[in-house]
Design an enzyme around this catalytic site. Structure first.
Site, PDB file in Angstrom:
ATOM      1  N   ARG A   1      -3.466 -87.080   7.623  1.00  0.00           N
ATOM      2  CA  ARG A   1      -4.038 -87.773   6.696  1.00  0.00           C
ATOM      3  C   ARG A   1      -4.562 -87.543   5.117  1.00  0.00           C
ATOM      4  NH1 ARG A   1      -6.922 -83.627   4.480  1.00  0.00           N
ATOM      5  NH2 ARG A   1      -6.388 -81.256   5.815  1.00  0.00           N
TER       6      ARG A   1
ATOM      7  N   LYS B   1      -8.155 -73.403  -0.511  1.00  0.00           N
ATOM      8  CA  LYS B   1      -7.049 -73.887  -1.800  1.00  0.00           C
ATOM      9  C   LYS B   1      -8.087 -74.553  -2.519  1.00  0.00           C
ATOM     10  CE  LYS B   1      -4.137 -76.805   0.985  1.00  0.00           C
ATOM     11  NZ  LYS B   1      -3.450 -78.034   1.719  1.00  0.00           N
TER      12      LYS B   1
END
Ligand code: ADP
Length: 446
Positions: free
Chosen positions: A293, A239
């Protein structure tokens, strides 16, 4: 008086200083670990204690489980904060932390284990009502068997490693002739990278967007979502730009998928922060994986909800505190994050070295998450993320304008960064109009 609890931060870089600030603001003591090359990391100066856990190579330091557990023992830590990357999704490390008496800040290691295995994860979430990408997760047998199964799925397909991460072990297959070679090479790459050669086959979606849902649970069945993020601007499956909330998706569709995520994770009694990642194409969501996470892009969710997700993780892990109520969570404005990497903006070759000058952007609703300072040396040993520029405004257009200003203000000298790539993205008409998909950056802008 009881002394404050102590958190050991088992990470480096952007997330280490992010976690240190969150922990200190809550009144906790902080111990940090570092490799020899990282001795000048800024968060070490702000930590109560700092322990060297080995040489620069990550396998000898940030991935060195015994050294990290020993450091926790040495400083009498109450909890270990893994951040993202390194050991953050390593279930056996999480188990070792818990068994050694240091609470691993994250979900039950059993959940990490299942979600770390993409085949098991897909099968589990599907059984909980989450829509998945159609495909095949069974045993890979002969060439003929795989060809027959794939004929039924329909080309193109993507072969993926079950233990995969960071875009490794994936092969796009356009036609039958390429299938078997791709399966074998994905298996080989997966064996080398993850020590596990299990692969599966999925329909390859041609122009989807990457949309994800942030969830948070108390570990006892109470669960909320913190809306959506759009992370479609990617390069090599990594990303580059992230936004919250996802735009140009019918509200009823978004609400439906968020509710499905909450229901599924409540069923799992999921603890702490997690993200369910989806591809979105032609009005439909398809689950690809769950990250157990905190994510690099958690910041944009924080900006629109006002919830400090890292503090929420720590308060839950250390005090059992959970005060998120779905009915109190609201979206306020639109947030965007640009990942600033130490790399050439055209060749993407990493650009480690000394940052001779750094000017940080500032202003209303402008956030700069970074370890960097003038004189900071970016090591060549780790990933190239050096900073996140995060901004929020009342709508997406104003947010783009604010990001433009923030990037103009950002000056990094001495090394190369991808700042100019971000500026190109912000000026792109299709980006502005949300007419993009996961390959858009690579196909049209690079
Ligand atoms: P990793 O864990 O290695 O990051 P993911 O399963 O999350 O792998 O996929 C990473 C990226 O690969 C996605 O964001 C998307 O861009 C692309 N991708 C994954 N699965 C598909 C698919 N079935 N069709 C098209 N693109 C895909």
């Amino acid at each position: 008086m009881k002394s404050p609890k102590k958190i050991l931060i088992a990470n480096r870089g952007v997330i280490a200083i992010r976690a240190l600030r969150a922990a200190k603001e809550l009144g906790y003591q902080v111990a940090s670990v570092y490799s020899t090359i990282d001795k000048d990391q800024k968060h070490l100066k702000l930590s109560d204690e700092a322990i060297c856990i080995g040489p620069a190579a990550a396998k000898d330091s940030y991935l060195n489980e015994a050294a990290i557990i020993s450091a926790a023992e040495l400083v009498s830590a109450d909890a270990i904060y893994p951040g993202y990357g390194f050991l953050a999704e390593n279930s056996s490390f999480a188990e070792k932390c818990n068994q050694s008496g240091f609470k691993f800040v994250g979900p039950d290691p059993k959940v990490i284990d299942i979600m770390g295995d993409k085949i098991k994860a897909k099968e589990l979430v599907e059984s909980l009502g989450v829509p998945i990408v159609p495909g095949y997760t069974g045993k890979i047998g002969s060439k003929e068997q795989v060809e027959k199964i794939t004929d039924d799925i329909g080309y193109p397909v993507i072969v993926k490693a079950s233990a995969g991460g960071g875009g490794k072990g994936m092969r796009v297959v356009l036609e039958k002739e390429e299938l078997w070679d791709s399966v074998v090479s994905a298996q080989n790459e997966a064996r080398l990278a993850f020590g596990n050669d299990e692969v599966f086959i999925e329909k390859y979606l041609q122009k989807p967007r990457h949309i994800e849902v942030q969830v948070f649970g108390d570990g006892k069945g109470k669960m909320v979502h913190l809306f959506s993020r759009d992370c479609s601007l990617q390069r090599r499956y990594q990303k580059i730009v992230e936004e919250a909330p996802a735009k140009n998706i019918p509200l009823d569709k978004l609400t439906e998928i968020q509710d499905i995520c909450v229901k599924a994770c409540a069923e799992l009694k999921y603890e702490g922060a997690g993200t369910l990642e989806f591809l979105y194409e032609d009005g439909e969501f398809f689950f690809i994986e769950m990250n157990t996470r905190i994510q690099v892009e958690h910041t944009v969710t924080e900006m629109i909800t006002g919830v400090d997700l890292v503090q929420a993780q720590l308060a839950l892990a250390l005090e059992g505190k959970f005060d998120l109520e779905q009915s109190n969570l609201r979206i306020n404005g639109h947030a965007m994050q640009c990942r600033i990497n130490a790399e050439d903006p055209e060749t993407f070759i990493p650009s480690p070295g000394e940052i001779t000058t750094l000017h940080r952007p500032g202003g209303y609703h402008v956030r700069f998450e970074s370890q960097a300072y003038s004189g900071y040396k970016v090591p060549a040993n780790y990933d190239s993320l050096i900073a996140e520029v995060i901004v929020k405004d009342n709508n997406r257009n104003n947010t783009i304008n604010k990001m433009r200003m923030a990037l103009d203000e950002l000056v990094v000298e001495g090394i190369k960064t991808n700042k100019s790539l971000h500026q190109k993205i912000l000026d792109d008409k299709s980006f502005k109009n949300i007419e993009y998909y996961i390959k858009y950056l690579e196909e049209k802008l690079i």
